[in-house]
Design a protein around this motif. Structure first.
Motif, mmCIF file in Angstrom:
data_model
loop_
_atom_site.group_PDB
_atom_site.id
_atom_site.type_symbol
_atom_site.label_atom_id
_atom_site.label_comp_id
_atom_site.label_asym_id
_atom_site.label_seq_id
_atom_site.Cartn_x
_atom_site.Cartn_y
_atom_site.Cartn_z
ATOM 1 N N MET A 32 0.923 -1.116 -0.080
ATOM 2 C CA MET A 32 0.038 -0.102 0.050
ATOM 3 C C MET A 32 0.888 1.150 0.322
ATOM 4 N N GLU A 33 0.273 2.356 -0.780
ATOM 5 C CA GLU A 33 0.996 3.585 -0.849
ATOM 6 C C GLU A 33 1.263 4.384 0.327
ATOM 7 N N SER A 34 2.266 4.747 0.622
ATOM 8 C CA SER A 34 2.393 5.882 1.829
ATOM 9 C C SER A 34 1.707 7.097 1.582
ATOM 10 N N PRO A 35 1.173 7.734 2.626
ATOM 11 C CA PRO A 35 0.420 9.047 2.400
ATOM 12 C C PRO A 35 1.539 10.055 1.987
ATOM 13 N N HIS A 36 2.722 9.758 2.450
ATOM 14 C CA HIS A 36 3.843 10.691 2.068
ATOM 15 C C HIS A 36 4.219 10.602 0.562
ATOM 16 N N ASN A 37 3.832 9.870 -0.111
ATOM 17 C CA ASN A 37 4.027 9.439 -1.454
ATOM 18 C C ASN A 37 3.004 10.056 -2.413
ATOM 19 N N ARG A 38 1.908 10.257 -1.785
ATOM 20 C CA ARG A 38 0.795 10.561 -2.829
ATOM 21 C C ARG A 38 1.143 12.074 -3.179
ATOM 22 N N LYS A 39 1.045 11.937 -4.505
ATOM 23 C CA LYS A 39 1.040 13.266 -5.153
ATOM 24 C C LYS A 39 -0.424 13.512 -5.961
ATOM 25 N N ALA A 40 -1.262 12.490 -6.229
ATOM 26 C CA ALA A 40 -2.623 12.730 -6.849
ATOM 27 C C ALA A 40 -3.507 13.932 -6.061
ATOM 28 N N GLN A 41 -4.385 14.272 -6.630
ATOM 29 C CA GLN A 41 -5.376 15.319 -6.031
ATOM 30 C C GLN A 41 -6.681 14.426 -6.281
ATOM 31 N N LEU A 42 -7.451 14.172 -5.288
ATOM 32 C CA LEU A 42 -8.780 13.451 -5.478
ATOM 33 C C LEU A 42 -9.811 14.594 -5.375
ATOM 34 N N VAL A 43 -10.909 14.698 -6.428
ATOM 35 C CA VAL A 43 -11.735 15.839 -6.249
ATOM 36 C C VAL A 43 -13.276 14.762 -6.594
ATOM 37 N N GLN A 44 -13.750 15.164 -5.577
ATOM 38 C CA GLN A 44 -15.333 14.353 -5.622
ATOM 39 C C GLN A 44 -16.216 15.445 -5.813
ATOM 40 N N ALA A 45 -17.275 14.825 -6.679
ATOM 41 C CA ALA A 45 -18.657 15.883 -6.906
ATOM 42 C C ALA A 45 -19.165 16.012 -5.533
ATOM 43 N N PRO A 46 -19.483 17.476 -5.616
ATOM 44 C CA PRO A 46 -19.809 18.493 -6.514
ATOM 45 C C PRO A 46 -18.433 19.622 -6.168
ATOM 46 N N PHE A 47 -17.285 19.137 -5.569
ATOM 47 C CA PHE A 47 -16.392 19.919 -5.115
ATOM 48 C C PHE A 47 -15.633 20.494 -6.519
ATOM 49 N N ARG A 48 -15.168 21.904 -6.444
ATOM 50 C CA ARG A 48 -14.493 22.513 -7.545
ATOM 51 C C ARG A 48 -13.229 23.217 -7.164
ATOM 52 N N PRO A 49 -12.102 22.553 -6.371
ATOM 53 C CA PRO A 49 -11.069 23.248 -5.877
ATOM 54 C C PRO A 49 -10.328 23.500 -6.883
ATOM 55 N N GLU A 50 -9.080 24.409 -6.459
ATOM 56 C CA GLU A 50 -8.116 24.732 -7.395
ATOM 57 C C GLU A 50 -7.544 23.466 -7.884
ATOM 58 N N ILE A 51 -7.159 23.319 -9.049
ATOM 59 C CA ILE A 51 -6.689 22.171 -9.572
ATOM 60 C C ILE A 51 -5.329 21.836 -9.358
ATOM 61 N N THR A 52 -4.598 20.755 -8.818
ATOM 62 C CA THR A 52 -3.158 20.902 -8.741
ATOM 63 C C THR A 52 -2.262 19.889 -9.517
ATOM 64 N N GLY A 53 -3.119 18.952 -10.073
ATOM 65 C CA GLY A 53 -2.609 17.771 -11.045
ATOM 66 C C GLY A 53 -2.035 18.273 -12.331
ATOM 67 N N ARG A 54 -1.090 17.805 -12.786
ATOM 68 C CA ARG A 54 -0.608 18.070 -14.188
ATOM 69 C C ARG A 54 -1.340 17.455 -15.192
ATOM 70 N N ARG A 55 -2.101 16.538 -14.979
ATOM 71 C CA ARG A 55 -3.174 15.810 -15.879
ATOM 72 C C ARG A 55 -4.285 15.644 -15.253
ATOM 73 N N LEU A 56 -5.510 15.452 -15.898
ATOM 74 C CA LEU A 56 -6.707 15.128 -15.308
ATOM 75 C C LEU A 56 -7.297 13.969 -15.741
ATOM 76 N N VAL A 57 -7.900 13.191 -14.798
ATOM 77 C CA VAL A 57 -8.521 11.728 -15.217
ATOM 78 C C VAL A 57 -9.853 11.685 -14.558
ATOM 79 N N PHE A 58 -10.868 11.641 -15.455
ATOM 80 C CA PHE A 58 -12.296 11.590 -14.893
ATOM 81 C C PHE A 58 -12.544 9.953 -15.079
ATOM 82 N N LEU A 59 -13.061 9.753 -13.898
ATOM 83 C CA LEU A 59 -13.516 8.253 -13.549
ATOM 84 C C LEU A 59 -15.068 7.974 -13.973
ATOM 85 N N ALA A 60 -15.535 7.698 -15.092
ATOM 86 C CA ALA A 60 -16.587 7.726 -15.692
ATOM 87 C C ALA A 60 -17.429 6.032 -15.177
ATOM 88 N N GLY A 61 -18.449 5.887 -15.484
ATOM 89 C CA GLY A 61 -18.839 4.443 -15.227
ATOM 90 C C GLY A 61 -19.750 4.182 -14.183
#
Length: 169
Positions: free
Chosen positions: A1-30
């Protein structure tokens, strides 16, 4: 399991719209229906958490299944607008089709991104009722298609790695 200290990804759940920190954006449809196994969104998010990406997850903690699915019902409208906005912003869309539903919204999401030129990956359970149609669309538009039992995370990591490599650091 990944250490929280190694986490670089930003997780954004609906309906929130924070400032985006990631260099690329991934949408989880389905499919959002619960399954007996691990949640596919959590599994994928954990697998890419070490990358500098933003993951848009449409599952919202306050969702109420009694909400009226009507354009005039504000919480429902907010959800649909969020999903459309985040899918349009995304560099990559992952669409999952589970066996427990016909997933009409997931089919719509696939249709919206099939010709978009974005990185698209489809994961489809062998018992999904509309699998044949989904597979033909993927073949026609050159979309990577995986059985739900396959490990599709390597493909997504590869696509994200290529997208990130093409950016100035």
């Amino acid at each position: 399991m990944e250490s929280p200290h190694n986490r670089k990804a930003q997780l954004v759940q609906a309906p929130f719209r924070p400032e985006i920190t990631g260099r690329r954006l991934v949408f989880l449809a389905g499919t959002t229906s619960r399954t007996s196994g691990p949640d596919w969104r959590e599994t994928l998010t954990d697998a890419i958490s070490h990358l500098p990406v933003t993951v848009f997850n449409p599952l919202r903690p306050d969702w109420d299944s009694s909400w009226k699915e009507d354009v005039t019902f504000a919480p429902f409208r907010e959800q649909v607008d969020w999903e459309l906005d985040m899918q349009e912003r995304a560099d990559m869309v992952v669409v999952y089709f589970g066996p427990a539903t016909d997933a009409p919204i997931s089919l719509l999401e696939l249709g919206l991104c099939a010709r978009s030129g974005k990185g698209v990956v489809v994961v489809c359970h062998r018992d999904y009722r509309k699998r044949g149609n989904v597979e033909i669309v993927c073949q026609r538009y050159g979309i990577e298609f995986y059985d739900a039992g396959e490990d599709f995370t390597a493909s997504i990591l590869g696509m994200l790695g290529a997208l990130l490599a093409g950016m100035d650091v």
